[in-house]
Design an enzyme around this catalytic site. Structure first.
Site, PDB file in Angstrom:
ATOM      1  N   HIS A   1       0.794  -1.237   0.000  1.00  0.00           N
ATOM      2  CA  HIS A   1       0.000   0.000   0.000  1.00  0.00           C
ATOM      3  C   HIS A   1       0.818   1.275   0.000  1.00  0.00           C
ATOM      4  CE1 HIS A   1      -4.221  -1.222   0.344  1.00  0.00           C
ATOM      5  NE2 HIS A   1      -3.730  -2.329   0.873  1.00  0.00           N
TER       6      HIS A   1
ATOM      7  N   LYS B   1      -8.784  14.097   3.660  1.00  0.00           N
ATOM      8  CA  LYS B   1      -7.935  12.900   3.712  1.00  0.00           C
ATOM      9  C   LYS B   1      -7.041  13.041   4.923  1.00  0.00           C
ATOM     10  CE  LYS B   1      -6.558  14.001  -0.486  1.00  0.00           C
ATOM     11  NZ  LYS B   1      -6.526  12.782  -1.279  1.00  0.00           N
ATOM     12  N   ARG B   2      -6.299  11.977   5.271  1.00  0.00           N
ATOM     13  CA  ARG B   2      -5.351  12.106   6.361  1.00  0.00           C
ATOM     14  C   ARG B   2      -4.417  13.284   6.114  1.00  0.00           C
ATOM     15  NH1 ARG B   2      -5.364   8.165  10.564  1.00  0.00           N
ATOM     16  NH2 ARG B   2      -3.544   9.308  11.278  1.00  0.00           N
TER      17      ARG B   2
ATOM     18  N   LYS C   1       0.718  14.479   1.132  1.00  0.00           N
ATOM     19  CA  LYS C   1      -0.585  14.804   0.544  1.00  0.00           C
ATOM     20  C   LYS C   1      -0.733  16.307   0.308  1.00  0.00           C
ATOM     21  CE  LYS C   1      -3.088  10.773   2.459  1.00  0.00           C
ATOM     22  NZ  LYS C   1      -3.841  10.186   1.335  1.00  0.00           N
TER      23      LYS C   1
ATOM     24  N   THR D   1      -8.281   6.866  -2.922  1.00  0.00           N
ATOM     25  CA  THR D   1      -9.613   6.376  -3.255  1.00  0.00           C
ATOM     26  C   THR D   1     -10.648   7.490  -3.124  1.00  0.00           C
ATOM     27  OG1 THR D   1      -9.758   5.500  -0.996  1.00  0.00           O
ATOM     28  CG2 THR D   1      -9.306   3.919  -2.770  1.00  0.00           C
TER      29      THR D   1
ATOM     30  N   LYS E   1     -14.189   8.570  -5.356  1.00  0.00           N
ATOM     31  CA  LYS E   1     -15.515   8.921  -4.816  1.00  0.00           C
ATOM     32  C   LYS E   1     -15.961  10.269  -5.381  1.00  0.00           C
ATOM     33  CE  LYS E   1     -13.892   6.851  -0.477  1.00  0.00           C
ATOM     34  NZ  LYS E   1     -13.260   7.251   0.805  1.00  0.00           N
TER      35      LYS E   1
HETATM   36  C1  PLP Z   1     -11.958   7.316   1.165  1.00  0.00           C
HETATM   37  C2  PLP Z   1     -11.520   7.672   2.512  1.00  0.00           C
HETATM   38  C3  PLP Z   1     -10.163   7.843   2.799  1.00  0.00           C
HETATM   39  C4  PLP Z   1      -9.094   7.756   1.733  1.00  0.00           C
HETATM   40  O1  PLP Z   1      -8.894   9.057   1.224  1.00  0.00           O
HETATM   41  P1  PLP Z   1      -7.632   9.401   0.282  1.00  0.00           P
HETATM   42  O2  PLP Z   1      -7.917  10.804  -0.148  1.00  0.00           O
HETATM   43  O3  PLP Z   1      -7.669   8.448  -0.848  1.00  0.00           O
HETATM   44  O4  PLP Z   1      -6.428   9.289   1.123  1.00  0.00           O
HETATM   45  C5  PLP Z   1      -9.793   8.161   4.082  1.00  0.00           C
HETATM   46  N1  PLP Z   1     -10.710   8.309   5.054  1.00  0.00           N
HETATM   47  C6  PLP Z   1     -12.031   8.171   4.826  1.00  0.00           C
HETATM   48  C7  PLP Z   1     -12.992   8.358   5.945  1.00  0.00           C
HETATM   49  C8  PLP Z   1     -12.482   7.843   3.551  1.00  0.00           C
HETATM   50  O5  PLP Z   1     -13.794   7.692   3.332  1.00  0.00           O
END
Ligand code: PLP
Length: 835
Positions: free
Chosen positions: A379, A570-571, A576, A678, A682
């Site tokens: 990952h 995101k985190r 990032k 991911t 979305k």
């Molecule tokens: C989809 C999702 C992530 C992943 O987000 P990235 O922008 O791809 O790092 C992290 N936390 C939650 C709650 C999510 O729904």
């Protein structure tokens, strides 16, 4: 085809769902509505022994959830019975994290009970949103990795694959985030304080796990004491409802419990964990999820958690295998195990131990069986995330596993030396045991050597993994490497979270897309259809209004739906680059201060995300963003034109609300660092346009939709790598006036009036420390892409047309596609329909 494109302001999507339970549920025509709500009323009255006047929304939530569970429980049993009878090859998904979020509305939706549920809420005059909000998010994960596992379970059940998830039942999930004076504060998330209606404890299936030592903590260090010990693993099952309710698979989570011989006083960890860990007793192992994303903290308790997950799950699945099969040689024909990152990779020596010691097989056969059963997903390429465990810990806790690992290492080195006799360092580079200070076991190498498949999670990531990160092993085992680009489930992330848009789509092309996302391609011609463009535009506007209303009721924050909603959620991590987004906002702010008449689209920037409690720079970034929000909010010069909002407590439920409402998705990682992402997918499904770098799966998304429908900018991964030795952020400061103005304003303390240490830290990150993540290198092209974005937004039709082309091209990023690839190319499992 007749089309009525109006988007409905309903909370659940409307489509042709049966009014009564389909007979396949095997429990007769139970009507889940106001006139005959026997299940609900019985649970409401009897579960808590309360009179109707005493119950609140929490009790109502529990009663509804239990009613839904009653409805699905027979089908759940039938699923397991079918698997026992048919004895198909099964797939087990082992993951330390399952970020499943809430279950009630998702289960209602996947059972297609939503028309009934809607009527039920109306007839009983219940506040649907208030009741759904009673369910805490199951925050059993940090971020993308855990959410992926949850999406995969949804897809496996929907595709009727005989799959099962194994994880840990953390008593405390991901911490709750509060923002106090701009800083992140962590609070424990005691999500199981109230009874969880979804889980079923199965103490009769408990397993006993053995350790080579007992444990205690002395002076903050993990200390093993003499004498072997044991620990009990108790399974808690949760139903995973496939769409249409045909298959209901199981997520089995293990809770640790004491046996008499277990002497366990506790471990110490980072600040947050140790604060909790001090109180820990024998049931400590599954008490708390480590809140570190993309970082290995190397804690002893974490090591024990990983072994506990592996040992419980293998004992359980081997027992299940033995019920139906007598010959150990058949194991790889009946069982596929997917290892979600290296966290469960002690599976390699544990499976070897079972095959050697319990089954009595010889090494060659045991090794062959192990490799054929196991597959590993990588990952991340970040060195700080690649797990390495001290040899010493194996010696103390798992001495038999250490023997096995040393033998695997010896044979691997022999193989390498035979094949590359000239290359003296190769065995050292590729070996499993890293010699030197302390001797470390490289878990990724163990996973690659002990499995038949290693995959990355996006094309660029798989390529870099193979060509750079583990190149020596990839050359040795080139046939084991492949790519499986991530995906997300369209049930939760479109159908459930964005009913308005889902309706638009269904009205246009029917509802097959829900389980066959390739159908979305049919929307492409409609990008030229004025009526459809208007409907999609309306759906976006409704989602924005809905979100604004929710935000006001939840947090008292008022936002203007007539502004561009521009999100990065995101985190919080340096790679990032939330800080890059902050720099962009300062640049726009500067432009407005310089010239109030400048042509600029009014905009609301949303940030949300948690920082690992021990990650100081990430916490500082949160503070800076909050300061930015305060300063801009308090400046009348930009009122109504720029707004920055940091939303505390990012979680699945928040993502479900903000993503449908967003116009713009920021995916701006330093190229080469984001494995896949991911949330980018979305957003795409929900008709947001992406402004982003060529990184992770964003590259493939732009390929699918056409780069002209994306706002791509910045260095490529190759350019980032090539500049490693000579990149100099000062060049951008000296030569780019806007970059310089942004930094000067920040460094003047404009956003941090009484906090000079924040200015110092930012100067260090961005200039003096060399700007590791190339913020300044990409700021100029980010601003240029931003201008293109603003210009397109002034032409609403053209904007929506591109949104439609994005939605129409998002089919590839359904987790159904990803799971089909895993099933066909790695697991070799087929659907096992429940009659
Ligand atoms: C989809 C999702 C992530 C992943 O987000 P990235 O922008 O791809 O790092 C992290 N936390 C939650 C709650 C999510 O729904």
């Amino acid at each position: 085809m007749t089309r009525g494109y109006a988007a409905f302001p309903t909370r659940f999507p409307l489509y042709n769902a049966p009014d009564d339970l389909p007979p396949q549920y095997g429990c007769g025509p139970i009507k889940f509505n106001g006139s005959n709500n026997a299940l609900y009323e019985r649970h409401l009255l009897f579960d808590n022994a309360l009179s109707p006047s005493e119950v609140g929304d929490r009790e109502r939530y529990e009663a509804i959830a239990r009613s839904v569970r009653d409805v699905l429980s027979q089908r759940w049993q039938q699923t397991e019975e079918t698997y026992s009878r048919e004895n198909p090859k099964r797939v087990y998904y082992l993951s330390m994290e399952f970020l499943i979020g809430r279950s009630l509305s998702n289960n209602i939706l996947n059972l297609r009970l939503d028309p009934m549920a809607r009527r039920f809420f109306a007839e009983n005059q219940l506040d649907e949103l208030a009741i759904l909000a009673q369910e805490p998010d199951a925050g059993l994960g940090n971020g993308g990795l855990g959410r992926l596992a949850a999406c995969f379970l949804d897809s496996m059940a929907t595709m009727q694959l005989p799959g099962m998830g194994y994880g840990l039942r953390f008593e405390y999930g991901m911490f709750k985030q509060q923002i106090v004076n701009g800083w992140q504060c962590e609070q424990p998330d005691n999500w199981l304080r109230r009874p969880d209606p979804w889980e079923v404890a199965r103490p009769q299936l408990a397993v006993t796990i053995e350790f080579g030592c007992s444990f205690e903590v002395r002076g903050g260090n993990l200390k093993a004491t003499a004498g072997a010990s044991t620990l009990l693993g108790i399974p808690y099952d949760r139903p995973i409802v496939g769409y249409g309710g045909k298959t209901i698979n199981t997520l089995r989570l293990w809770a640790s419990a004491a046996t008499n011989s277990f002497d366990f006083q506790g471990f110490s960890a980072g600040e947050f964990v140790s604060a909790l860990a001090e109180r820990l007793t024998a049931e400590t192992v599954t008490r708390v999820l480590y809140p570190d994303d993309s970082t290995s903290m190397g804690q002893g308790l974490r090591f024990v958690q990983e072994y506990f997950l592996v040992a419980c799950s293998l004992a359980d699945l081997v027992r299940r295998f033995r019920l139906n099969n007598s010959d150990w040689n058949c194991l790889p024909d009946k069982v596929a195990i997917q290892l979600n990152d290296t966290h469960p990779c002690l599976t390699v020596p544990e499976l070897m131990r079972i095959l050697l010691d319990d089954a009595g097989l010889d090494w060659e056969l045991a090794w062959d069986i192990t490799k054929r059963m196991l597959a590993y997903t990588n990952h991340t390429l970040l060195p700080e995330a690649l797990e390495k465990w001290p040899l010493r810990w194996f010696e103390l806790m798992l001495p038999r596993h250490l023997e096995i690992i040393l033998e695997i290492d010896r044979r691997l080195r022999e193989e390498i030396v035979t094949r590359w006799p000239e290359d003296n360092d190769r065995a050292e580079r590729a070996g499993i045991v890293e010699r030197g200070a302390g001797h470390l076991v490289r878990m990724a190498h163990l996973a690659i050597a002990g499995s038949h498949s290693t995959n990355g999670v996006a094309a660029i990531h798989s390529r870099l993994l193979r060509d750079v990160t583990v190149r020596d092993l990839a050359e040795l085992y080139s046939d084991r490497f492949s790519n499986k680009t991530n995906g997300v489930t369209p049930r939760r992330w479109l159908l459930m979270s964005n009913p308005g848009l889902a309706n638009c789509i269904t009205n246009a092309i029917g509802d097959r897309w829900i389980t066959n996302m390739a159908d979305l391609e049919l929307l492409k011609p409609l990008a030229e259809d004025g009526e459809f463009i208007a409907a999609v535009g309306m759906a976006k506007r409704q989602a924005k209004l809905r979100f604004a209303e929710w935000l006001k009721s939840q947090a008292g924050i008022q936002v203007d739906p007539d502004t561009i909603f521009d999100s990065q959620i995101k985190r919080i991590h340096e790679y990032k680059r939330q800080l890059l987004n902050g720099l962009r906002i300062v640049a726009l702010y500067n432009r407005l201060r310089e010239n109030p008449h400048v042509d600029m689209q009014p905009r609301t920037f949303f940030f949300a995300g948690k920082a690992a409690p021990a990650y100081q720079v990430a916490k500082l970034i949160i503070k800076f963003l909050n300061n930015l929000a305060d300063t801009i909010d308090g400046d009348p010069a930009v009122h109504g034109r720029l707004r920055v909002v940091f939303l505390p407590e990012y979680c699945v439920s928040m993502a479900e609300r903000l993503i449908p409402a967003s116009d713009v998705s920021n995916q701006i990682s330093t190229a080469g660092y984001e494995a896949s992402g991911t949330s980018n997918m979305k957003f795409m499904m929900n008709g947001a346009l992406t402004i982003g770098t060529r990184d992770g799966a964003t590259i493939e998304m732009a390929e699918a939709a056409g780069e002209e429908n994306f706002f791509l900018f910045g260095l490529t991964a190759e350019q980032v790598a090539a500049g490693r030795d000579w990149y100099n952020p000062w060049w951008h400061y000296e030569n780019e006036p806007e970059t310089r103005a942004v930094l000067d304003l920040i460094l003047s303390g404009h956003f941090t009036r009484h906090e000079p240490m924040i200015v110092d830290a930012l100067r260090n990150i961005l200039l003096i420390g060399g700007d590791t993540y190339r913020h300044l290198a990409d700021l100029g092209s980010y601003m240029a892409a931003d201008l293109r974005l603003q210009s397109l937004y002034t032409k609403q039709e053209a904007w929506t047309r591109r949104a439609i082309l994005n939605i129409a091209s998002s089919g590839k990023f359904s987790s159904d596609r990803t799971i089909a690839e895993y099933a066909n190319e790695i697991w070799h499992v087929s659907p096992c329909p429940v009659p």
